[in-house]
Design a protein around this motif. Structure first.
Motif, PDB file in Angstrom:
ATOM      1  N   THR A 197       5.094  38.198  65.749  1.00  0.00           N
ATOM      2  CA  THR A 197       5.076  36.733  65.836  1.00  0.00           C
ATOM      3  C   THR A 197       4.808  36.301  67.280  1.00  0.00           C
ATOM      4  O   THR A 197       3.993  35.408  67.535  1.00  0.00           O
ATOM      5  CB  THR A 197       6.408  36.150  65.319  1.00  0.00           C
ATOM      6  OG1 THR A 197       6.586  36.587  63.968  1.00  0.00           O
ATOM      7  CG2 THR A 197       6.414  34.642  65.370  1.00  0.00           C
ATOM      8  N   ASP A 209       6.415  34.302  58.029  1.00  0.00           N
ATOM      9  CA  ASP A 209       7.768  34.748  58.352  1.00  0.00           C
ATOM     10  C   ASP A 209       8.801  33.774  57.808  1.00  0.00           C
ATOM     11  O   ASP A 209       8.819  32.607  58.210  1.00  0.00           O
ATOM     12  CB  ASP A 209       7.863  34.834  59.888  1.00  0.00           C
ATOM     13  CG  ASP A 209       9.003  35.709  60.326  1.00  0.00           C
ATOM     14  OD1 ASP A 209      10.024  35.719  59.612  1.00  0.00           O
ATOM     15  OD2 ASP A 209       8.869  36.366  61.358  1.00  0.00           O
ATOM     16  N   SER A 258      10.280  32.067  62.712  1.00  0.00           N
ATOM     17  CA  SER A 258      10.243  32.488  64.115  1.00  0.00           C
ATOM     18  C   SER A 258       9.036  31.934  64.855  1.00  0.00           C
ATOM     19  O   SER A 258       9.009  31.925  66.078  1.00  0.00           O
ATOM     20  CB  SER A 258      10.317  34.007  64.233  1.00  0.00           C
ATOM     21  OG  SER A 258       9.637  34.615  63.191  1.00  0.00           O
ATOM     22  N   ASP A 304      -0.099  35.743  61.487  1.00  0.00           N
ATOM     23  CA  ASP A 304       1.084  36.541  61.821  1.00  0.00           C
ATOM     24  C   ASP A 304       1.587  37.081  60.483  1.00  0.00           C
ATOM     25  O   ASP A 304       2.111  36.340  59.662  1.00  0.00           O
ATOM     26  CB  ASP A 304       2.124  35.615  62.478  1.00  0.00           C
ATOM     27  CG  ASP A 304       3.513  36.228  62.513  1.00  0.00           C
ATOM     28  OD1 ASP A 304       3.611  37.463  62.570  1.00  0.00           O
ATOM     29  OD2 ASP A 304       4.493  35.452  62.495  1.00  0.00           O
TER      30      ASP A 304
HETATM   31 MG   LIG Z   1       7.680  37.887  62.841  1.00  0.00          MG
END
Ligand SMILES: [Mg+2]
Ligand SMILES: Nc1ncnc2c1ncn2[C@@H]1O[C@H](COP(=O)(O)OP(=O)(O)OP(=O)(O)O)[C@@H](O)[C@H]1O
Length: 320
Positions: free
Chosen positions: A24, A47, A51, A144
């Motif tokens: 991330t 995520d 985050s 991500d």
């Molecule tokens: Mg992450």
């Protein structure tokens, strides 16, 4: 900030790696770097711990929101997407006429969902949707992704789902043939067979997956970057993951070694530094054909734009 690196040719960059290695952080920093060189960039995270919002210090949601100049962000809520995704397919199923094929489709869907996971399929669908939107208004998308195992399954989905959909369409066609024969005597049946919403929906999905496979396997469109730490297990896992992606012909462009302990770390880290040297050599040996960027262990977590910018200045090199 490093403004002379030019424009990357590849619009899609995926960050992957073992849990907690810094995916991330690196995806965020890279997106911030792209934005800083003038590329209109969308940063996408799956995520569930939000985050991305933490890293940027900006609240994000499942809607695309502006973050700063040239940068937008979205946090995909996997559970919500899965609910939508299944709902959508089931709506289509309601319009199916033959009860035999309903059961068949349901069974096929369960199999497909059990192997890759409904949430991953839904996320993938969302990824494809975003990729198709390129140029409107962003010209780069940074993903991500979830920890390695899940990501790899996700990226191999076009293969799995492609075959699955092919089979479904073939079965559906067969049942429609029977239908058309019966329909010769019944106008209404004939009409329903001609405008089959299931085939239409499956074909659309199939096209979407084909397109995504094209994007993912085209080194001019996509690149996959692994984030790892200079430790034994992350190195082994990364090696396996790269092998698998390359098997699917998904280009792996670079490797980011995160949390490298700086030499000035002091006496307490002396032994770790020696071990790290060996691991860094191993990384060079194994992944030397790819671009390798080292990021130092910072004194504190990477939270907020100021610290993200420190990493962003170093990470742009991965694209050189
Ligand atoms: Mg992450
Ligand atoms: N170079 C670094 N120096 C100091 N802290 C770092 C560094 N890189 C990442 N961190 C911190 O480590 C933590 C984990 O990083 P991050 O959330 O980016 O990992 P991740 O791979 O995305 O984790 P997950 O697999 O849980 O999604 C975060 O608190 C982040 O701020």
């Amino acid at each position: 900030m490093n403004g002379n690196a030019g424009k990357s040719r590849r619009p899609f960059t995926f960050f992957g790696g073992k849990g907690g290695t810094g995916k991330t952080t690196c995806a965020t920093a890279y997106a911030v770097w792209l934005a800083s060189i003038g590329r209109r960039t969308l940063l996408v995270s799956t995520d569930p711990a939000h985050s991305l919002s933490d890293a940027l210090g900006v609240p994000l949601s499942d809607k695309i929101l502006p973050v700063c100049d040239n940068l937008w962000g979205i946090e995909i809520d996997a559970a919500l997407e899965a609910k939508r995704y299944i709902g959508d397919i089931q709506d289509k199923m309601l319009s199916i006429v033959s009860p035999v094929i309903v059961d068949e489709i349901r069974r096929q869907m369960e199999i497909a969902y059990m192997s890759p996971g409904a949430e991953e399929a839904a996320i993938f669908d969302k990824f494809v949707e975003l990729m198709e939107d390129l140029g409107n208004p962003w010209d780069a998308i940074v993903f991500d992704t979830a920890p390695t195992g899940h990501t790899l399954r996700l990226l191999s989905l076009p293969e799995i789902l492609g075959t699955w959909i092919d089979n479904l369409i073939a079965k559906r066609r067969k049942s429609l043939e029977l239908f058309k024969m019966a329909g010769r005597f019944e106008k209404d049946l004939m009409k329903r067979a001609m405008e089959d919403p299931v085939i239409e929906s499956l074909t659309r999905r199939q096209k979407k997956f084909e397109k995504s496979r094209q994007y993912l396997t085209d080194s001019a469109s996509s690149t996959f970057i692994f984030v790892l730490n200079a430790e034994k297990m992350p190195i082994l896992e990364t090696a396996r993951a790269i092998e698998l992606l390359e098997k699917y012909k998904i280009p792996v462009g670079g490797v980011i070694v995160n949390r490298v302990i700086p030499p000035e770390a002091g006496e307490f880290f002396a032994e770790r530094l020696i071990a790290q040297e060996e691991y860094l050599r191993d990384i060079e040996r194994r992944f030397g054909s790819k671009k390798i960027v080292r990021l130092p262990l910072l004194r504190s977590d990477v939270q907020g734009m100021k610290q993200v910018n420190v990493i962003a200045d170093l990470i742009g090199e991965i694209d050189a």
